[in-house]
Structure formats: C-alpha cells, structure tokens
Design a protein around this motif. Structure first.
Motif, PDB file in Angstrom:
ATOM      1  N   ASP A  52      -0.938  -2.395  -0.087  1.00 43.48           N
ATOM      2  CA  ASP A  52      -0.957  -2.163   1.286  1.00 43.48           C
ATOM      3  C   ASP A  52      -0.867  -0.599   1.491  1.00 43.48           C
ATOM      4  N   LEU A  53       0.160  -0.194   0.967  1.00 40.08           N
ATOM      5  CA  LEU A  53       0.159   1.555   0.868  1.00 40.08           C
ATOM      6  C   LEU A  53       0.242   1.994  -0.664  1.00 40.08           C
ATOM      7  N   LEU A  64      -4.353   8.776   7.528  1.00 41.96           N
ATOM      8  CA  LEU A  64      -3.788   9.752   8.339  1.00 41.96           C
ATOM      9  C   LEU A  64      -2.421   9.253   9.085  1.00 41.96           C
ATOM     10  N   ASP A  65      -2.342   7.906   9.322  1.00 44.99           N
ATOM     11  CA  ASP A  65      -1.100   7.186   9.872  1.00 44.99           C
ATOM     12  C   ASP A  65      -0.113   7.351   8.773  1.00 44.99           C
ATOM     13  N   LEU A  66      -0.478   6.901   7.665  1.00 45.14           N
ATOM     14  CA  LEU A  66       0.494   7.107   6.434  1.00 45.14           C
ATOM     15  C   LEU A  66       1.221   8.680   6.157  1.00 45.14           C
ATOM     16  N   ALA A  67       0.221   9.303   6.071  1.00 46.74           N
ATOM     17  CA  ALA A  67       0.715  10.817   5.997  1.00 46.74           C
ATOM     18  C   ALA A  67       1.469  11.364   6.961  1.00 46.74           C
ATOM     19  N   PHE A  94      11.894   6.506   3.006  1.00 39.20           N
ATOM     20  CA  PHE A  94      12.396   4.982   3.709  1.00 39.20           C
ATOM     21  C   PHE A  94      12.096   4.922   4.982  1.00 39.20           C
ATOM     22  N   ILE A  95      12.744   5.797   5.710  1.00 35.54           N
ATOM     23  CA  ILE A  95      12.937   5.501   7.278  1.00 35.54           C
ATOM     24  C   ILE A  95      11.405   5.698   7.868  1.00 35.54           C
ATOM     25  N   ALA A  96      10.636   6.392   7.157  1.00 38.44           N
ATOM     26  CA  ALA A  96       9.070   6.846   7.617  1.00 38.44           C
ATOM     27  C   ALA A  96       8.454   5.717   7.581  1.00 38.44           C
ATOM     28  N   LEU A  97       8.412   5.033   6.365  1.00 35.61           N
ATOM     29  CA  LEU A  97       7.916   3.863   5.794  1.00 35.61           C
ATOM     30  C   LEU A  97       8.406   2.698   6.866  1.00 35.61           C
ATOM     31  N   LYS A 113      -1.118   3.006  18.046  1.00 36.93           N
ATOM     32  CA  LYS A 113      -2.213   4.031  17.462  1.00 36.93           C
ATOM     33  C   LYS A 113      -2.491   3.683  16.034  1.00 36.93           C
ATOM     34  N   ASN A 114      -1.730   2.817  15.251  1.00 35.67           N
ATOM     35  CA  ASN A 114      -2.068   2.634  13.931  1.00 35.67           C
ATOM     36  C   ASN A 114      -3.251   2.020  13.628  1.00 35.67           C
ATOM     37  N   SER A 115      -4.010   2.451  12.579  1.00 41.96           N
ATOM     38  CA  SER A 115      -5.363   1.882  12.338  1.00 41.96           C
ATOM     39  C   SER A 115      -5.292   0.795  11.161  1.00 41.96           C
ATOM     40  N   VAL A 116      -6.424   0.252  10.980  1.00 37.38           N
ATOM     41  CA  VAL A 116      -6.682  -0.676  10.085  1.00 37.38           C
ATOM     42  C   VAL A 116      -6.303  -0.277   8.374  1.00 37.38           C
ATOM     43  N   LEU A 117      -5.570  -1.162   7.840  1.00 36.72           N
ATOM     44  CA  LEU A 117      -5.147  -0.663   6.399  1.00 36.72           C
ATOM     45  C   LEU A 117      -6.218  -0.594   5.434  1.00 36.72           C
ATOM     46  N   ASN A 118      -6.974  -1.743   5.447  1.00 37.03           N
ATOM     47  CA  ASN A 118      -8.265  -1.993   4.605  1.00 37.03           C
ATOM     48  C   ASN A 118      -9.275  -2.292   5.147  1.00 37.03           C
TER      49      ASN A 118
END
Length: 357
Positions: A122-123, A156-159, A232-235, A334-339
């Motif tokens: 996923d990530l 961008l969401d992950l970053a 970890f807290i970010a994820l 505002k999170n976007s589609v992973l795949n």
C-alpha cells in the motif's frame, strides 16, 4: 628482554562498520512498556496496511568515506536501524511490514522498488539522511515525491504526513521553506527508486549527517527511535484519515469486447465508510474531486453514493489493445487514491463497435 606486544593496526574510521552506539536488548519493547513512546488509539487503523520500508544504501563500507559523516558514522547503518525500529512499532499495531534489505547488503534501486511492487504494498517509504559538502551547518528535513504533483497525488499525501511527523519528533531548528520536493529537481528522470515504484511512494531525507552535531545524535539508539516514532505517528495519522482505493468490478477481468456496452464500473472505497461510524451512510468523497482518464484523456462519468459505484463512458473509437485507465478522488480528509492506475484490454476487430441504445 621480552618482545614488545604486537600492536593492532588502527581502524580507518572511513571504512569502519558498526559505527553506532549499541542498543540494549529489547530496546523498543522496553521504551514502549515505559510509556515513553505511547501507541495512540488511532494507530489501530494501521492494522492490515501493507508498508514496505527501504533502508537506503548498504553493502558499501568498503568504499572509503562513502555516505559517512565527519567522523565516519555510516548512513547505511542508521537508515537500517530507523527502519527496524519503525517496523517494530508498526507491527505492534497489526500493520504488515516488509524491508527491502535485512542486513548490510547492496540491493539495486530497481530491485528495491520491485520488492514493493511485487508485494503489492500500500505504501513504500525509502529512508535516507542527507549530505552536503562544505556546509556543515546545514540540517533540515525534506521528503521527496516522483515527477510532478499530478503524477500520483497519493504520493503527496504520504510525503506530507511523513514530513509533519518528522517535524514534530525531531524539531530541528532549521527548516526549508517548501520541504516537499520533486525528485526531478535532482535528476531529469527523478530518483530511480521512486521512478520504478508502481505503488504510493515517498523518500525521506530526514536530516544531514554532514552536520557534526547531527552525526553524533544519529549514532544514538534513542535518537533513531525518536525518528522512527515520528514516522510511525505520521503513518498512524495517515491511516486514521482513510486510505482511499478503487476497484474495477465490470468487467472484472479488465477485458472489454469492442461490441460490448461501452462502460467501465468501479467500486470506490474512501477508507472511512467501512468503519460504520455514525453518519457513514453519507457521502465521504468530494464530488468535484472525482475524475477518470483513459490513455490520459478525461472521460465522462457518473457516481452513485449508494454503493459507491463509479461508471465511466468508454470512447467509441477506443482501438483494440491495452489501454491505461486512471481513477482519482479525494475523501473528506483530502486523501487521494492509493493505487489509481488500471489496465484494460480491448478485444475485437475495429469497425465492429456498436453503440448501446
């Protein structure tokens, strides 16, 4: 007169290994048990999330001075320690974690990305620390995404989440005005590891080991754990805000005959509705964020809140062969589609297309 004792040759610090301070046994477990690094309730949403961690570099100690701080502390070693600590934190919540290397070995950039791709992560997070020549005072955080901002918005969401987590955990006194950076600022084709990734990916350059004070902090297991905890807290916050997904349901095999009904149907998942919280029957996808492209061209679509079904109109002139389909949307956070990328295969002879009544 007894012979003088033999002297051991001095170890060259620029080719040394094991350059970090050794941590006591069960270091992370002890810190978790003490409450110094609490697991927040929202971390439960990490359960089942597949996260591939890439400790940068490895197998390079023989290259004198390569990726080392002023006194010889190796980047490959603290990259691996941070990844190992982060894995322990993540798996404590039920996340599935895979590392691209399990020791001090060299794995090519393409192979590292392939590990994440083939595992269907996923990530994918590549963990690095930065360096700059002749500027020992520099020390800030950057997180890198591939290509441009439209390439894969979930990158961008992950970053963004990772950068915020590092800011909070390390509180470095220096910042750069825009910490999220395109890898094409460094190379025209971007970073090889991000270029080859087919899953949501980002690369952290957490701090600068060429800064003498930071190099010595990076030797310390407590500091490495603090960095891992920030990630970890970010994820956990990212997962708690919902990880959107899309799934092709018609045709389920991705094969579209030329003379079939000219539609594709997707089931959308905002990452939130399935929790069945109060109000979960309401739409949690931003309507204006829903877009679809076939071979890069926008196509008409319709979306039903009931069942979260997205229907795309396939162009009549779509020729036989493989075609790229992209489905994008944002959930209420505002999170976007992973795949978002799919491939369909159009089969049949040209000139046999029929338009349904």
């Amino acid at each position: 007169v007894p012979p003088a004792p033999a002297t051991q040759p001095a170890v060259d610090p620029m080719t040394a290994v094991n350059t970090l301070i050794e941590a006591p046994p069960d270091f992370v477990a002890q810190r978790l048990a003490s409450g110094d690094y609490p697991i927040p309730p929202y971390a439960k949403f990490l359960a089942g999330v597949k996260i591939c961690l890439d400790p940068g570099h490895g197998g390079d100690a023989h290259q004198r001075g390569y990726k080392r701080g002023p006194t010889g502390v190796r980047e490959a070693e603290f990259n691996f320690l941070v990844a190992s600590y982060l894995r322990e934190l993540l798996t404590s919540t039920g996340a599935e974690v895979l590392l691209t290397r399990e020791g001090d070995v060299d794995v090519s950039l393409e192979d590292r990305a392939a590990i994440a791709n083939e595992w269907n992560a996923d990530l994918f997070i590549s963990l690095h620390h930065n360096a700059i020549g002749n500027k020992p005072q520099v020390n800030h955080t950057t997180v890198w995404y591939h290509a441009d901002v439209d390439y894969r918005p979930s990158n961008l969401d992950l970053a963004r989440y990772l950068c915020d987590g590092l800011y909070d955990a390390l509180a470095l006194p220096e910042i750069t005005a825009v910490p999220l950076k395109s890898d094409q600022l460094m190379y025209p084709g971007g970073f090889g590891i991000l270029r080859h990734a087919r899953v949501t990916a980002a690369l952290c350059e957490t701090s600068f080991f060429t800064n003498p004070e930071e190099e010595q902090r990076l030797r310390q297991p407590e500091y490495n754990l603090r960095e891992a905890y920030g990630l970890f807290i970010a994820l956990a916050k990212y997962a708690a805000a919902g990880l959107p997904r899309a799934r092709l349901v018609e045709p389920a095999d991705g094969v579209l005959p030329l003379d079939a009904g000219r539609t594709l149907v997707f089931a959308l998942d905002d990452g939130l509705r399935g929790r069945k919280s109060w109000g979960s029957e309401r739409q949690m996808i931003l309507s204006d964020s829903i877009t679809a492209r076939i071979d890069g061209q926008l196509v008409p679509l319709s979306f039903e809140n009931e069942g979260y079904r997205l229907t795309l109109e396939v162009p009549d002139d779509l020729t036989p062969g493989s075609h790229a389909v992209e489905v994008q949307f944002q959930n209420m956070n505002k999170n976007s589609v992973l795949n978002p990328h799919f491939t369909i295969e159009v089969q049949g002879q040209t000139g046999t297309v029929t338009t349904p009544p």
